[in-house]
Design an enzyme around this catalytic site. Structure first.
Site, PDB file in Angstrom:
ATOM      1  N   GLU A  34     -38.169  29.841 -37.609  1.00  0.00           N
ATOM      2  CA  GLU A  34     -38.063  29.321 -36.320  1.00  0.00           C
ATOM      3  C   GLU A  34     -37.173  29.813 -35.495  1.00  0.00           C
ATOM      4  O   GLU A  34     -35.779  29.754 -35.666  1.00  0.00           O
ATOM      5  CB  GLU A  34     -37.688  27.897 -36.485  1.00  0.00           C
ATOM      6  CG  GLU A  34     -38.732  26.624 -37.348  1.00  0.00           C
ATOM      7  CD  GLU A  34     -39.945  26.594 -36.698  1.00  0.00           C
ATOM      8  OE1 GLU A  34     -39.925  26.673 -35.466  1.00  0.00           O
ATOM      9  OE2 GLU A  34     -40.650  26.638 -37.238  1.00  0.00           O
ATOM     10  N   GLU A  75     -33.675  19.581 -34.007  1.00  0.00           N
ATOM     11  CA  GLU A  75     -34.451  20.847 -34.093  1.00  0.00           C
ATOM     12  C   GLU A  75     -35.135  20.855 -35.707  1.00  0.00           C
ATOM     13  O   GLU A  75     -36.268  21.247 -35.492  1.00  0.00           O
ATOM     14  CB  GLU A  75     -33.655  22.087 -33.902  1.00  0.00           C
ATOM     15  CG  GLU A  75     -34.358  23.282 -34.049  1.00  0.00           C
ATOM     16  CD  GLU A  75     -35.680  23.207 -33.012  1.00  0.00           C
ATOM     17  OE1 GLU A  75     -36.667  23.575 -33.111  1.00  0.00           O
ATOM     18  OE2 GLU A  75     -35.282  22.889 -31.679  1.00  0.00           O
ATOM     19  N   GLU A  82     -43.928  20.019 -36.123  1.00  0.00           N
ATOM     20  CA  GLU A  82     -44.796  20.863 -35.359  1.00  0.00           C
ATOM     21  C   GLU A  82     -45.254  21.751 -36.850  1.00  0.00           C
ATOM     22  O   GLU A  82     -46.591  21.849 -36.938  1.00  0.00           O
ATOM     23  CB  GLU A  82     -43.942  22.125 -35.044  1.00  0.00           C
ATOM     24  CG  GLU A  82     -43.670  21.686 -33.470  1.00  0.00           C
ATOM     25  CD  GLU A  82     -42.739  22.894 -32.638  1.00  0.00           C
ATOM     26  OE1 GLU A  82     -42.531  23.714 -33.220  1.00  0.00           O
ATOM     27  OE2 GLU A  82     -42.378  22.595 -31.460  1.00  0.00           O
TER      28      GLU A  82
END
Length: 124
Positions: A34, A75, A82
């Site tokens: 990420e 996050e 996601e």
């Protein structure tokens, strides 16, 4: 229950040990995969020492450090959302977009929280 993970029944120190390894693996996976997480880790690495230098007291320091950690936590959750959405389907769907957009909005609010907290602490 048949639908639960076979690891759910672990208790005591074994469970804690396993949880530490899963958490370490999750942090490593997020850092490797990420870009946003890496950027926010860099932001935290820069601001963390500054908090010690700039904070007027212990409460201010705790708030400043807490706001940095909150961004990383949000996050990680956004990245997990996601990943699950992408695992279910890569096709564009309004609900998938909504889930990803809401996760992104949560990260934005956490970043704005840094600005608000640091501003309040530093400006008194």
């Amino acid at each position: 229950m048949a639908d639960e993970s076979p690891f759910k029944g672990k208790t005591g120190l074994r469970r804690v040990w396993n949880a530490l390894h899963y958490s370490r693996a999750g942090l490593r996976a997020a850092y490797r995969a990420e870009d946003a997480f890496r950027q926010e880790v860099l932001l935290a690495a820069v601001l963390f020492p500054l908090a010690f230098l700039l904070s007027p007291n212990g409460v201010g320091l705790a708030l400043m450090i807490g706001s940095l950690l909150l961004v990383l936590i949000v996050e990680l959750l956004n990245s997990a959302i996601e990943a699950v959405v992408d695992r279910v389907s890569l096709e564009q769907h309004p609900l998938a977009k909504r889930a990803k957009d809401i996760g992104s909005a949560a990260v934005l609010l956490a970043l704005l929280n840094i600005v608000a907290v640091w501003g309040c602490v530093l400006l008194g």
